[in-house]
Design an enzyme around this catalytic site. Structure first.
Site, mmCIF file in Angstrom:
data_model
loop_
_atom_site.group_PDB
_atom_site.id
_atom_site.type_symbol
_atom_site.label_atom_id
_atom_site.label_comp_id
_atom_site.label_asym_id
_atom_site.label_seq_id
_atom_site.Cartn_x
_atom_site.Cartn_y
_atom_site.Cartn_z
ATOM 1 N N LYS A 21 -1.594 -11.748 -2.191
ATOM 2 C CA LYS A 21 -1.244 -10.718 -1.513
ATOM 3 C C LYS A 21 0.196 -10.802 -0.761
ATOM 4 C CE LYS A 21 -5.115 -8.630 -2.669
ATOM 5 N NZ LYS A 21 -4.960 -7.892 -3.701
ATOM 6 N N SER A 31 -2.914 -5.767 -8.462
ATOM 7 C CA SER A 31 -2.699 -5.369 -6.782
ATOM 8 C C SER A 31 -1.360 -5.559 -6.383
ATOM 9 C CB SER A 31 -3.657 -6.106 -6.050
ATOM 10 O OG SER A 31 -3.300 -7.329 -6.188
#
Lengths: 177, 161
Positions: free
Chosen positions: B84, B40
């Protein structure tokens, strides 16, 4: 100058002071570790859990009447909870506030909100105060992520006449499979 | 004589369990190094998992800003930690492409109070706020500020918007 310091260190009083400082530093570290990982004690303020914990105001003279509770953090290793557990968690809208509420529904279960059923999403849970008239809980801010949970309340330890285990309680009609 | 005293003093200093004290302090307050796996964050962090240095002070003092890389507990599974990038803070509006693989449908969301909008750098293969919505600030574990391993990629993370 350093030599003078050494002389003083070698002498009795400061030597024992040094020992004391060392012991208290180690003690504090043990304390912090235990309170962070295993068990801690915390006061409960506010009215939202009223029949379970004493109601108290959140301002200074009032909150002395509140209960002291024992919180265990073993449950944070695997995040296994039961319906009816009393948990503490960080407020979803302000991470500096800690709330104490009762767990009503776990991930994947259905709860009844006013008149329609609501499915709790994965990794979330539904929390409500026992005193539903005066509680700001999942009915206002929705389900909370389980990662916000910081411990489970197991016992009331103060005042003396209220000492006892915090019962796991299910609210009838709230929870539907 | 003086050297003897010096050594005795040195001995006193060394018998303190400095290592465990430092370990506790580092783990709790300052720094942890953790591996981060998954596709990610791809251009920034490798798929096999790099070791990054994480500081835990900024989340406590509310110093997280947009562009920081954060480690947070996944809102979908409390046992999982994900990495993230913060794109928007509370009260800000964020515009995002719903599914970049399928088209360019754009949504705009206002981040509610006490929440953050997080997204992976690899927008094609990341499960982030686009799926589960803004995340509460309380889920944030720390801010990654430096890549430690592999050594050829050593360096501080830059703010990227």
């Amino acid at each position: 100058m350093p030599l003078v310091c050494l002389e003083i260190w070698e002498m009795g009083t400061l030597g024992s002071l040094w020992l004391l400082a060392r012991k208290s530093a180690i003690g504090a570290l043990f304390g912090i570790t235990i309170s962070d990982r295993y068990l801690t004690i915390s006061p409960v303020r506010g009215n939202s859990m009223h029949p379970t914990f004493a109601a108290s105001s959140t301002t200074f003279p009032g909150y002395l009447r509140g209960d002291l509770v024992l919180i265990e953090r073993f449950c944070l290793h695997d995040f296994k909870f039961c319906n009816g557990d009393v948990v503490i968690f960080l407020s979803p809208s302000d991470h500096k506030q800690i709330f104490v509420k009762r767990l009503i529904a776990l991930p994947g279960e259905w709860v009844q909100v006013s008149c329609d059923a609501f499915k709790v999403p994965e990794g979330h849970c539904w929390v409500e105060g026992d005193n539903s008239a005066l509680s700001w809980d999942s009915r206002s801010f929705g389900p909370i992520p389980m990662g916000l949970i910081r411990g489970r309340v197991t016992h009331v330890i103060w005042p003396p006449h209220r000492i006892g285990k915090v019962e796991r309680k299910m609210q009838a009609g709230k929870f539907t499979q | 004589m003086t050297t003897g005293r010096f050594y005795r003093f040195l001995h006193r200093v060394t018998v303190v369990p400095w290592r465990s004290i430092a370990g506790e302090a580092l783990d709790r307050v300052l720094l942890v190094a953790k591996t981060v796996r998954g596709p990610s964050m791809l251009p920034t962090i490798n798929i096999t998992g790099d070791i990054v240095a994480v500081e835990r002070i900024s989340p406590r003092w509310s110093l997280i800003t947009a562009g920081d890389i954060v480690l947070l507990r996944s809102p979908e599974n409390p046992l999982k930690t994900v990495t993230k990038r913060v794109l928007a803070l509370e009260g800000e509006a964020v515009t995002f492409v719903v599914d970049p693989a399928k088209g360019d449908v754009v949504h705009t969301v206002l981040v509610p109070k006490g929440h953050l909008w997080v997204q992976g750098d690899n927008i094609y293969e990341s499960r982030d706020s686009r799926q589960f919505g803004p995340v509460p600030y309380g889920l944030i574990q720390g801010r990654a500020f430096c890549k430690v391993w592999p050594p050829e990629n050593f360096g501080f993370f830059r703010q990227k918007m």
